[in-house]
Design a protein around this motif. Structure first.
Motif, PDB file in Angstrom:
ATOM      1  N   VAL A  29       0.698  -1.223   0.084  1.00 51.30           N
ATOM      2  CA  VAL A  29      -0.062  -0.131   0.013  1.00 51.30           C
ATOM      3  C   VAL A  29       0.790   1.161   0.082  1.00 51.30           C
ATOM      4  O   VAL A  29       0.579   2.268  -0.642  1.00 51.30           O
ATOM      5  N   ILE A  30       1.944   1.267   0.513  1.00 55.15           N
ATOM      6  CA  ILE A  30       2.927   2.410   0.798  1.00 55.15           C
ATOM      7  C   ILE A  30       3.380   2.594  -0.448  1.00 55.15           C
ATOM      8  O   ILE A  30       3.727   3.786  -0.975  1.00 55.15           O
ATOM      9  N   ALA A  31       4.195   1.487  -1.226  1.00 55.80           N
ATOM     10  CA  ALA A  31       4.437   1.557  -2.399  1.00 55.80           C
ATOM     11  C   ALA A  31       3.703   2.194  -3.281  1.00 55.80           C
ATOM     12  O   ALA A  31       3.915   3.068  -4.409  1.00 55.80           O
ATOM     13  N   PHE A  32       2.420   1.588  -3.281  1.00 56.10           N
ATOM     14  CA  PHE A  32       1.332   2.276  -4.573  1.00 56.10           C
ATOM     15  C   PHE A  32       1.030   3.842  -4.077  1.00 56.10           C
ATOM     16  O   PHE A  32       1.172   4.506  -5.464  1.00 56.10           O
ATOM     17  N   ALA A  33       0.872   4.116  -3.006  1.00 57.46           N
ATOM     18  CA  ALA A  33       0.857   5.489  -2.684  1.00 57.46           C
ATOM     19  C   ALA A  33       1.849   6.359  -3.092  1.00 57.46           C
ATOM     20  O   ALA A  33       1.641   7.564  -3.464  1.00 57.46           O
ATOM     21  N   LEU A  34       3.172   5.858  -2.654  1.00 59.93           N
ATOM     22  CA  LEU A  34       4.294   6.597  -3.129  1.00 59.93           C
ATOM     23  C   LEU A  34       4.486   6.830  -4.440  1.00 59.93           C
ATOM     24  O   LEU A  34       4.768   7.791  -5.079  1.00 59.93           O
ATOM     25  N   ALA A  35       4.276   5.599  -5.365  1.00 61.64           N
ATOM     26  CA  ALA A  35       4.361   5.955  -7.029  1.00 61.64           C
ATOM     27  C   ALA A  35       3.329   6.511  -7.555  1.00 61.64           C
ATOM     28  O   ALA A  35       3.574   7.544  -8.361  1.00 61.64           O
ATOM     29  N   ARG A  36       2.050   6.593  -7.026  1.00 58.01           N
ATOM     30  CA  ARG A  36       1.010   7.573  -7.376  1.00 58.01           C
ATOM     31  C   ARG A  36       1.313   9.014  -7.219  1.00 58.01           C
ATOM     32  O   ARG A  36       0.936   9.899  -7.665  1.00 58.01           O
ATOM     33  N   HIS A  37       1.644   9.240  -5.858  1.00 53.19           N
ATOM     34  CA  HIS A  37       2.300  10.747  -5.489  1.00 53.19           C
ATOM     35  C   HIS A  37       3.216  11.155  -6.292  1.00 53.19           C
ATOM     36  O   HIS A  37       3.182  12.327  -6.705  1.00 53.19           O
ATOM     37  N   LEU A  38       4.253  10.335  -6.787  1.00 57.79           N
ATOM     38  CA  LEU A  38       5.173  10.573  -7.873  1.00 57.79           C
ATOM     39  C   LEU A  38       4.890  10.766  -9.344  1.00 57.79           C
ATOM     40  O   LEU A  38       5.528  11.066  -9.887  1.00 57.79           O
ATOM     41  N   GLY A  39       3.580  10.586  -9.625  1.00 61.21           N
ATOM     42  CA  GLY A  39       3.168  10.508 -10.830  1.00 61.21           C
ATOM     43  C   GLY A  39       3.223   9.547 -11.571  1.00 61.21           C
ATOM     44  O   GLY A  39       2.939   9.678 -13.040  1.00 61.21           O
TER      45      GLY A  39
END
Length: 56
Positions: free
Chosen positions: A15-25
């Motif tokens: 979940v953290i990796a998904f959120a971080l990747a979405r945050h970075l575009g």
């Protein structure tokens, strides 16, 4: 308890990796790829650590 720990920790890292990747575009499918890869890597890491300590 060890089996639960083997699923909760990788789930949280995914979940953290998904959120971080979405945050970075990143695109949604790329984010899912990162989340899946992180989940698999974290699962095997936790599993190996628990086997070393004799919990599994």
């Amino acid at each position: 308890m060890a089996i639960l720990f083997c699923m909760v920790c990788p789930g949280l890292t995914g979940v953290i990796a998904f959120a971080l990747a979405r945050h970075l575009g990143a695109e949604p499918l790329v984010s899912l790829g990162w989340a899946g890869g992180t989940f698999i890597g974290a699962y095997y890491l936790v599993q190996n650590i628990l086997e070393k300590f004799g919990q599994l």
